[in-house]
Design an enzyme around this catalytic site. Structure first.
Site, PDB file in Angstrom:
ATOM      1  N   HIS A  16     -16.163   6.791 -93.445  1.00 59.31           N
ATOM      2  CA  HIS A  16     -15.061   6.399 -94.316  1.00 59.31           C
ATOM      3  C   HIS A  16     -15.515   5.509 -95.477  1.00 59.31           C
ATOM      4  O   HIS A  16     -14.764   5.277 -96.413  1.00 59.31           O
ATOM      5  CB  HIS A  16     -13.942   5.717 -93.506  1.00 59.31           C
ATOM      6  CG  HIS A  16     -14.229   4.326 -93.047  1.00 59.31           C
ATOM      7  ND1 HIS A  16     -14.615   4.025 -91.766  1.00 59.31           N
ATOM      8  CD2 HIS A  16     -14.155   3.141 -93.682  1.00 59.31           C
ATOM      9  CE1 HIS A  16     -14.760   2.726 -91.628  1.00 59.31           C
ATOM     10  NE2 HIS A  16     -14.490   2.166 -92.783  1.00 59.31           N
ATOM     11  N   ASP A  41     -16.891   9.058 -87.286  1.00 59.97           N
ATOM     12  CA  ASP A  41     -16.917   8.150 -88.432  1.00 59.97           C
ATOM     13  C   ASP A  41     -18.333   7.665 -88.751  1.00 59.97           C
ATOM     14  O   ASP A  41     -18.536   6.494 -89.062  1.00 59.97           O
ATOM     15  CB  ASP A  41     -15.984   6.952 -88.201  1.00 59.97           C
ATOM     16  CG  ASP A  41     -15.667   6.218 -89.507  1.00 59.97           C
ATOM     17  OD1 ASP A  41     -15.848   6.817 -90.583  1.00 59.97           O
ATOM     18  OD2 ASP A  41     -15.249   5.040 -89.440  1.00 59.97           O
ATOM     19  N   GLY A  84     -15.813  -4.816 -95.440  1.00 60.31           N
ATOM     20  CA  GLY A  84     -17.146  -4.795 -96.024  1.00 60.31           C
ATOM     21  C   GLY A  84     -18.239  -4.760 -94.968  1.00 60.31           C
ATOM     22  O   GLY A  84     -19.371  -4.389 -95.259  1.00 60.31           O
ATOM     23  N   ASN A  85     -17.925  -5.153 -93.726  1.00 59.88           N
ATOM     24  CA  ASN A  85     -18.880  -5.022 -92.624  1.00 59.88           C
ATOM     25  C   ASN A  85     -18.981  -3.577 -92.147  1.00 59.88           C
ATOM     26  O   ASN A  85     -19.875  -3.222 -91.374  1.00 59.88           O
ATOM     27  CB  ASN A  85     -18.468  -5.886 -91.429  1.00 59.88           C
ATOM     28  CG  ASN A  85     -18.972  -7.312 -91.515  1.00 59.88           C
ATOM     29  OD1 ASN A  85     -18.195  -8.238 -91.668  1.00 59.88           O
ATOM     30  ND2 ASN A  85     -20.274  -7.490 -91.409  1.00 59.88           N
ATOM     31  N   SER A  86     -18.042  -2.748 -92.559  1.00 55.54           N
ATOM     32  CA  SER A  86     -17.976  -1.382 -92.073  1.00 55.54           C
ATOM     33  C   SER A  86     -19.275  -0.634 -92.321  1.00 55.54           C
ATOM     34  O   SER A  86     -19.764  -0.569 -93.450  1.00 55.54           O
ATOM     35  CB  SER A  86     -16.832  -0.647 -92.768  1.00 55.54           C
ATOM     36  OG  SER A  86     -16.415   0.445 -92.011  1.00 55.54           O
ATOM     37  N   LEU A 110     -15.677  24.226 -75.027  1.00 56.01           N
ATOM     38  CA  LEU A 110     -15.326  24.750 -73.711  1.00 56.01           C
ATOM     39  C   LEU A 110     -14.171  25.740 -73.799  1.00 56.01           C
ATOM     40  O   LEU A 110     -14.176  26.771 -73.129  1.00 56.01           O
ATOM     41  CB  LEU A 110     -14.972  23.591 -72.773  1.00 56.01           C
ATOM     42  CG  LEU A 110     -14.520  23.946 -71.359  1.00 56.01           C
ATOM     43  CD1 LEU A 110     -15.607  24.746 -70.640  1.00 56.01           C
ATOM     44  CD2 LEU A 110     -14.181  22.678 -70.570  1.00 56.01           C
ATOM     45  N   GLY A 111     -13.156  25.421 -74.598  1.00 56.25           N
ATOM     46  CA  GLY A 111     -12.041  26.341 -74.789  1.00 56.25           C
ATOM     47  C   GLY A 111     -10.846  26.075 -73.902  1.00 56.25           C
ATOM     48  O   GLY A 111     -10.169  27.014 -73.472  1.00 56.25           O
ATOM     49  N   VAL A 112     -10.577  24.801 -73.633  1.00 57.42           N
ATOM     50  CA  VAL A 112      -9.399  24.447 -72.841  1.00 57.42           C
ATOM     51  C   VAL A 112      -8.597  23.371 -73.565  1.00 57.42           C
ATOM     52  O   VAL A 112      -9.136  22.602 -74.351  1.00 57.42           O
ATOM     53  CB  VAL A 112      -9.771  23.910 -71.437  1.00 57.42           C
ATOM     54  CG1 VAL A 112     -10.422  24.986 -70.600  1.00 57.42           C
ATOM     55  CG2 VAL A 112     -10.675  22.673 -71.539  1.00 57.42           C
TER      56      VAL A 112
END
Length: 502
Positions: free
Chosen positions: A144, A174, A245-247, A302-304
């Site tokens: 982000h 992220d 800003g720490n992100s 997996l498809g569930v």
């Protein structure tokens, strides 16, 4: 009397000598007081000295001096007409209401928050933090921070500015991988192989409010936090002060290894209140390796569709504990369907390891790669079975989804029903809810008009009387709950109808 007087004297002398010893220690010097004291006085002084040592706070200076050069500030120029705030606001609006009230993303434009998006004329700049993971200039930060980036500038601790390109991003965790354009031998840090323990000291370094090279410290508060922001939430919770800003910046253990990437805070004001969340190093290692060798993450499929096993559902299924992942549906042609998994199965183990809930299953499957094989243990009609599944490539839409909707309401069902065939647009299968008592159990559990009941207690229903008789039979059989399989606009899921104690 002589003994008493001498005892009093020795006690006073002992306290005096102990005080001198303590003052000497605090002053950082040694005055030989222990050599002047007798055995009793020496022991007293040692006790005081030991207590002071136990209470001394750790110094992080050695670690900080070693790792700080690898931490950078990240400044991003955005594409024209695009702001980070708009994208973050969209993510924010999709969060549960209780999370929206406190959840704040940081590393966005100054004075901007998801709950207060600015118009399109907001500054087309964003900033955050990052860190080098290789000598040839690869860096890690948050997705982000750099999404929609037109240009990225890296600023080192010494003020040197570098340009960088985005190698790849993974919005689901992220994370983003960058590489500086200028050649060089850059200081870098390693990602920890072992997860920190709750209570371990950690040090965060980043660019809060544009103040590059800022160091804060705290402890690991908890593991496995789920903020509801994505299917793979598995955050470390730390209490080191973290702000905008720490992100994208690193959190280190005392060995100087990165244990997490700072990405979110809980805060009613947008500033630090001591609740910060970091993506664990194990996730970063897996994602970054794939981003470096292809620019995207290849996750298994997996498809569930799955949902958590609540206590109500466990009672309805006759399970001893509320654990595992309940299969809502196994889509035709998917690895799960081809391996024999079907609606109503409860997956309890994957590769021999217990599955706590639906979200854990999602994370474990997502951590594997396509074409990997996995063994699943599941319960069907109370019997344990095992199957091996060859996992496929996950598309953007293909992922196991955990439906967290549930309620503890314990009342009558409270609905009016009609055959699906009699209601235009409802299809030809099941029984449609055409009215809901707002005080009934169905309303409390989110069942609304237009929902279609497909099964009661594992048996298909086509008429309202079949729903009624299915509930009555379950009550007569002494069951605490019975499962309804329902279909809504969001897909199919199970709902447990509980019976009040007689």
């Amino acid at each position: 009397m002589a003994l008493s007087k001498n005892t009093s004297f020795m006690s006073s002398r002992t306290r005096w000598m102990a005080s001198v010893a303590a003052l000497a220690m605090l002053a950082g010097g040694s005055y030989g007081v222990l050599s002047l004291a007798g055995p009793h006085e020496a022991r007293a002084a040692q006790v005081v000295t030991g207590d002071l040592n136990a209470q001394a706070m750790p110094s992080f200076s050695t670690v900080v001096q070693r790792v700080k050069p690898a931490v950078v500030s990240v400044k991003v120029k955005l594409d024209a007409g695009v702001t980070q705030a708009a994208d973050l606001s969209e993510q924010f609006d999709n969060l549960p209401p209780q999370i929206q009230e406190f959840f704040k993303r940081f590393g966005q434009q100054q004075d901007q928050s998801p709950s207060r998006p600015r118009p399109q004329q907001a500054p087309a700049m964003a900033q955050g933090s990052g860190f080098f993971i290789s000598a040839d200039g690869y860096l890690v930060t948050n997705n982000h921070v750099v999404q929609n980036a037109k240009a990225v500038t890296i600023t080192k601790v010494d003020g040197t500015e570098l340009t960088a390109k985005v190698v790849g991003t993974d919005p689901k965790t992220d994370l983003a991988l960058l590489k500086v354009n200028e050649k060089g031998d850059y200081p870098f840090v390693a990602l920890a192989k072992d997860a920190p323990m709750v209570g371990d000291w950690v040090v965060a370094i980043g660019n809060p409010f544009g103040l590059g090279g800022t160091v804060t410290a705290g402890i690991v508060s908890a593991h496995g936090r789920d903020l509801g922001s994505g299917p793979y939430d598995d955050y470390l919770q730390i209490d080191a002060p973290i702000n905008k800003g720490n992100s994208g910046g690193p959190t280190f253990n005392l060995k100087g290894e990165v244990v997490g990437v700072n990405t979110a805070i809980f805060s009613p004001s947008g500033g630090s209140v001591g609740l910060a969340f970091a993506i664990p190093a194990s996730t970063v290692t897996s994602v970054v390796d794939q981003l470096e060798h292809g620019g995207k993450v290849n996750r298994a499929y997996l498809g569930v569709r799955v949902q958590p096993v609540t206590q109500d559902l466990a009672d309805g299924l006759g399970l001893p504990t509320a654990a595992g992942a309940l299969v809502d549906s196994a889509e035709l042609g998917t690895p799960a369907a081809m391996a024999g998994l079907k609606s109503g199965d409860v997956i309890t183990r994957m590769n021999g390891v217990a599955i706590k809930d639906a979200r854990e299953l999602t994370r474990k499957v997502g951590a594997m790669k396509s074409n990997d094989k996995a063994e699943f243990t599941y319960l069907r009609d109370g019997k344990e079975q095992t199957t091996t599944v060859a996992l496929a490539v996950q598309s953007d839409e293909g992922q196991a989804k955990a439906d967290a909707s549930s309620s503890d309401a314990k009342s009558i069902l409270g609905v009016k029903l009609a055959p699906a065939r009699a209601v235009p647009g409802a299809g030809d299968v099941g029984v449609v809810v055409v009215g809901v008592d707002p005080n009934g159990q169905a309303a409390a559990k989110g069942l609304s008009e237009g929902s279609v009941i497909l099964e009661v207690g594992g048996k298909p229903v086509e008429r309202p009387e079949q729903v009624k008789s299915g509930l009555e039979q379950a009550r007569k059989d002494g069951k605490k709950a019975v499962l309804l399989k329902i279909r809504t606009e969001d897909g199919s899921r199970f709902m447990a109808v509980t019976f009040a104690a007689a």
